[in-house]
Design an enzyme around this catalytic site. Structure first.
Site, PDB file in Angstrom:
ATOM      1  N   ASP A 204      -2.370   3.655   4.707  1.00  0.00           N
ATOM      2  CA  ASP A 204      -1.858   4.814   3.977  1.00  0.00           C
ATOM      3  C   ASP A 204      -0.666   4.393   3.127  1.00  0.00           C
ATOM      4  O   ASP A 204      -0.587   3.238   2.700  1.00  0.00           O
ATOM      5  CB  ASP A 204      -1.490   5.926   4.973  1.00  0.00           C
ATOM      6  CG  ASP A 204      -1.753   7.312   4.427  1.00  0.00           C
ATOM      7  OD1 ASP A 204      -1.036   7.718   3.496  1.00  0.00           O
ATOM      8  OD2 ASP A 204      -2.670   7.992   4.919  1.00  0.00           O
ATOM      9  N   HIS A 246       2.866  10.890   2.693  1.00  0.00           N
ATOM     10  CA  HIS A 246       1.524  11.168   3.213  1.00  0.00           C
ATOM     11  C   HIS A 246       1.261  10.385   4.494  1.00  0.00           C
ATOM     12  O   HIS A 246       0.808  10.936   5.505  1.00  0.00           O
ATOM     13  CB  HIS A 246       0.501  10.813   2.136  1.00  0.00           C
ATOM     14  CG  HIS A 246      -0.915  11.183   2.444  1.00  0.00           C
ATOM     15  ND1 HIS A 246      -1.761  10.369   3.165  1.00  0.00           N
ATOM     16  CD2 HIS A 246      -1.637  12.267   2.111  1.00  0.00           C
ATOM     17  CE1 HIS A 246      -2.944  10.940   3.254  1.00  0.00           C
ATOM     18  NE2 HIS A 246      -2.903  12.098   2.625  1.00  0.00           N
ATOM     19  N   SER A 444      -7.448  14.707   4.881  1.00  0.00           N
ATOM     20  CA  SER A 444      -6.449  13.704   5.285  1.00  0.00           C
ATOM     21  C   SER A 444      -5.819  14.043   6.619  1.00  0.00           C
ATOM     22  O   SER A 444      -5.453  13.162   7.393  1.00  0.00           O
ATOM     23  CB  SER A 444      -5.316  13.623   4.254  1.00  0.00           C
ATOM     24  OG  SER A 444      -5.613  12.783   3.198  1.00  0.00           O
TER      25      SER A 444
END
Length: 513
Positions: A204, A246, A444
């Site tokens: 990520d 994120h 996600s």
């Protein structure tokens, strides 16, 4: 990060946006040679999207040797040099070479010079290489955040080597985590919080190194930055987040510690390695993903989470030479790491798209000027549609006051494509800003629930192979009938395996019982 970037990372961010705007360079050029295998057997030819590689502009490529062995790989390396390219990274285990070149004729020349040793070659982006140049983007949460905390001590084990779960008071915001209740993670924790021997690779945008709910569970030694042209960068801070939180949010869902602070992850007792595959502009190019999967396999990780699709194409088509080569390189990396014992979870995507019946794509390439193109079923979203990868759709809580659920309106779906469903709408987890907590939505956010359950499963069944874990995960999911149809393609298939929920809703308790 812009909405397009969040979509690329498979999240519709409900927390504050960072404000980064993507900039791309529109390029086009006529002509493309046939990819190995020629026209796709899965429908009519897809619309060509040639990638321009003009003289004097540095472009990035992946090359796949016909046979994955050191001898063939060396022949490919020699062809790269002779064709005017520079070797950036070589993965002889899978016969993949990453190269840069400023020659317009590089692809044709390397095929000619490499002969039968070169199975495929493709450009990996529609814009020039930018690695090594200043990003010019400041992180919204300011400069460096100080020293890393030490890793938490290992728990005591009994004579059989199993973990002893210690009863502790709930973390302050654990009652807000409806998602953990829905998948029965709170009940699974009565059996195990996970083993310190289990490592989850979070492929990520990096993990906040000093977040109080994460720092103790970060496997610093196995963390790496793969966004430097696809080379493993082991510098001490390379894997830190820079322009996106994120990865930090994803990590909290997987393994936020049970420590009396904030929230609790699905597997709060396991360790997580930050494998940074997102560059500062928000892109995950094929060579970054290859590096991430190879690193996970080389370093003995047990699970990876992949809440992204590989840029610049949302769907990589077998009958397009550049896309084929990039897809093949990632496929080889996934397959090799699986052979090393790593099991992979991936987000299905946020386009309300039927992955089993592809028609068109209007958002690719996303690093330049997108074109409307026709797809066939030889076009795949990678890595989520690659063999052996667990494809995860997203659930929302409905009604919002209970634990009933339905497919999130944004979630991709597809009969025979979706493996399991997990919570992905308005998920509370860790964020970088203020070492705090925020809500995000997207597949996600669904995928890390599955990665966490796989980590719990590996903790109680350390001898299980990736294939066994995937089979058990699917079998132990709670069947979910189609029920209410959301936006996009209608739900098809029986309660036991349908296009919305696959084999059913993730069940952490059954996975560890």
């Amino acid at each position: 990060m812009s909405l397009r970037s969040n979509r690329r990372l498979r999240a519709v961010v409900l927390a504050a946006a960072t404000g980064l705007t993507l900039a791309g360079l529109a390029v086009s050029t006529p002509g493309a040679t046939a990819a190995p295998g020629g026209v796709s057997a899965d429908g009519p030819p897809s619309t060509p999207v040639p990638i321009s590689t003009p003289d004097g502009v540095v472009s990035a490529y992946v090359l796949n040797a016909k046979h994955a062995n050191p001898g063939q790989t060396r022949l490919v390396e020699r062809a790269v040099r002779q064709a005017g390219g520079v070797i950036v990274q070589t993965w002889p285990e899978i016969g993949v070479v990453v190269a840069h070149s400023d020659r317009a004729s590089f692809r044709d020349r390397v095929r000619q010079l490499g002969g039968n040793a070169v199975e495929s070659v493709g450009a990996t982006r529609t814009v020039p290489v930018t690695e090594g140049t200043p990003a010019g983007v400041a992180a919204p949460w300011g400069p460096g955040k100080g020293q890393l905390r030490k890793e938490a001590p290992r728990r005591d084990t009994d004579s059989a080597g199993s973990e002893q779960t210690v009863a502790v008071a709930p973390d302050p915001r654990e009652s807000e985590q409806w998602d953990m209740q829905m998948i029965k993670a709170d009940q699974a924790h009565a059996i195990t919080d996970g083993s310190r021997k289990v490592v989850v690779g979070v492929l990520d945008s990096g993990i906040d190194p000093d977040h109080p709910d994460l720092a103790a569970n970060i496997d610093v030694a196995d963390s790496v930055n793969c966004s430097n042209a696809g080379r493993p960068d082991t510098s001490p801070t390379g894997w830190y987040p820079t322009t996106s939180d994120h990865g930090t949010h994803v990590a909290g869902t997987i393994g936020a510690a049970r420590n009396g602070t904030g929230i609790v992850g699905v597997a709060p007792g396991v360790r997580m390695a930050s494998v940074k595959v997102v560059n500062d502009a928000g892109f995950i190019y094929p060579e970054y993903a290859v590096c991430g999967f190879m690193w996970a396999g080389e370093h003995g990780m047990d699970v990876t989470n992949n809440s992204y699709y590989v840029d610049p194409f949302e769907f990589y088509c077998e009958d397009q030479p550049d896309q084929y080569a990039a897809k093949e390189a990632v496929r080889r990396a996934v397959a090799w790491s699986t052979d090393q014992g790593v099991v992979h979870a991936a987000a299905a995507g946020n386009s309300s798209y039927d992955l089993a019946n592809k028609t068109t794509d209007t958002g690719s390439p996303d690093d330049g000027t997108p074109v409307e193109r026709t797809l066939n079923n030889g076009c795949q979203d990678i890595p989520t549609e690659l063999p052996g990868v667990v494809t995860v759709s997203s659930l929302e809580r409905f009604p919002t006051t209970g634990l009933e659920n339905r497919l999130s309106g944004f979630s991709n779906r597809g009969l025979g494509v979706i493996d399991v469903a997990a919570p992905g709408s308005r998920i509370l987890s860790t964020i970088v800003n203020g070492n705090g907590y925020g809500l995000k939505s997207g597949t996600s956010m669904a995928s890390p629930h599955v990665a966490g359950v796989l980590a719990l499963m590996k903790s109680v069944h350390p001898g299980w192979t990736p294939a066994q874990m995937v089979a058990k995960l699917r079998a132990q999911a709670d069947d979910h009938a189609c029920g209410t149809t959301t936006a996009g393609a209608p739900c098809v298939g029986p309660e036991t395996d349908n296009s919305y929920y696959g084999e059913g809703v993730l069940d952490a308790l059954d996975a560890v019982s």
